[in-house]
Scaffold this motif. Structure first.
Motif: not given
Length: 447
Positions: A146-147, A150, A155, A185
């Motif tokens: 996920y990071q 992001e 972000k 998403k």
């Protein structure tokens, strides 16, 4: 394997070996008695007879076996067996220690893959990305961190939004500026979101075709799901036709090329995929175009195995204008359902009109209802063609494309052609440099 499972058989084997050796040992009493008997038998009767026996060639020499030799044999056997057992124990201990070290190492690698600290520089995340691409896969699909997503999308900044789909926004992701991808998403609010997400990962994880979007990987973060696709620079067919450019980038031959690409993708699903599949959600927004306007099918969340006859627990596609009548009414789903949707897309390419035109606040008209009477009238057909491509094609080719579209949108499924037949009808109308078989000399339009 536990040590007990190995040591017990080894102990039993060693014990059996020792017992066998001991049982094979001669009885001391019997040996002594037999020795006396042998000695008695060997006592000379006369001096002359003993001398003759000593000179007789056929008489064997009798040897006395001492008890010390037997004890030495048993001791040697015990030493050999013990040494063998100790060697095996040492070998198994080394194997167990090595296995434990490898297990801890692999667990540590997985934890590092799934836990990247917030604030890690993007260059460091790219190292993580490369390791993911090489190793951390579920089948042929990468499990993204996920990071990493992001950071690649800043972000999930609004400035990186490429478009808005039915399941959520699509972001542009830049991995250290060297690799660009699209991240969709999937919000977990909808009831069917999880099932569609898993369905898409399962199908695209095993499909490899030049006209089907490539799924690079996915990410699960709480209740939110992310799908990472290859980047399609020219967006969707819907955006090209109805966006700011209003189809100006799509020439007649490019539109036919897109139609052929879509037909090839469907042919793969219907004829060559194992098991055969029905896309079930074919529409212009799910047809994506790369930098060379190569078309690829996307959004496989509603895809099902070919032969499904009931629509129970299966949601209808979002745009009812693309849904075949027999499936909408009776729940009958076949490959001809995709052919119907393809016919609708072909009409959009031909006329540049949306699926449903709103004539008034409470009145609307579908593209099929409006166009069908004019598609079969050759004198009226050129007047309904998209103004961007009007008068740029050979009329014979226009009539042929219109005839294919009319056959595809027939209400009765048995009247519709197979997608393979549709493909073979359109390939001769596409120039060779665009993937067809039309020679450039045959491309002169006749108005």
């Amino acid at each position: 394997m536990s040590f007990a499972a190995v040591l017990i058989p080894m102990w039993v084997l060693t014990t059996a070996l020792i017992v066998t050796i001991i049982e094979g040992r001669p009885d001391p009493t019997a040996s002594t008695t037999s020795g006396h008997i042998m000695l008695l038998e060997e006592q000379p009767i006369t001096h002359s007879s003993a001398k003759m026996e000593a000179q007789s060639p056929g008489v064997p020499e009798v040897r006395v076996v001492h008890h010390q030799d037997l004890n030495k044999s048993i001791l040697i056997a015990l030493i050999v067996a013990s040494t063998l057992l100790v060697g095996i124990l040492l070998f198994l201990s080394c194997c167990w220690i090595y296995r434990q070290k490898m297990s801890k190492h692999s667990i540590g690698k997985r934890q590092k893959t799934n836990e990247v600290p917030i604030g890690t520089p993007l260059s460091a995340l790219m190292v993580e990305f490369n390791s993911l691409m090489l190793g951390n896969r579920k089948g042929s699909v990468v499990v993204f961190n996920y990071q990493l997503l992001e950071a690649a999308t800043n972000k999930f900044s609004e400035s990186n939004i490429l478009g808005e789909g039915s399941s959520g926004p699509v972001y542009r992701a830049s991995f250290d500026g060297k690799f660009i991808a699209a991240v969709k998403k999937v919000n977990g609010i909808r009831q069917d979101a999880e099932r569609e997400f898993e369905n898409e990962v399962n199908w695209l994880g095993k499909i490899r075709h030049q006209n089907i979007i490539k799924l690079l990987g996915y990410c699960v973060h709480g209740k939110t799901r992310f799908l990472v696709y290859e980047m399609m620079q020219n967006g969707s067919l819907q955006t090209q036709l109805y966006g700011p450019s209003h189809g100006s980038a799509l020439t007649w031959h490019l539109r036919l090329k897109i139609a052929v690409d879509v037909a090839r993708g469907l042919e793969y699903l219907h004829e060559h995929c194992n098991p055969p599949a029905v896309h079930r959600d074919l529409k212009s927004s799910n047809i994506l175009l790369d930098s060379n306007f190569n078309a690829k099918l996307s959004d496989f969340g509603l895809t099902v195995t070919l032969g499904l006859k009931s629509k129970e627990n299966i949601k209808l596609s979002g745009n009812l204008g693309c849904v075949a009548p027999e499936y909408n009414l009776d729940g009958k789903l076949t490959d001809k359902s995709d052919v119907y949707a393809f016919g609708v897309v072909l009409l959009e390419l031909l006329m540049g009109r949306k699926l449903v035109e709103h004539k008034a606040a409470d009145e609307s008209q579908s593209i099929i209802t409006w166009a069908m009477p004019q598609l079969t009238d050759r004198s009226r057909l050129p007047n309904i063609v998209d103004r961007v491509i009007k008068d740029t094609m050979d009329l014979k080719h226009l009539y042929q494309v219109a005839a294919v579209a009319v056959l595809c949108v027939q209400p009765e499924p048995s009247y519709r052609p197979l997608i393979t037949d549709v493909l073979h009808s359109l390939i001769p109308l596409v120039p060779m440099d665009l993937g067809g078989s039309l020679r450039i000399a045959d491309c002169i339009p006749s108005v």
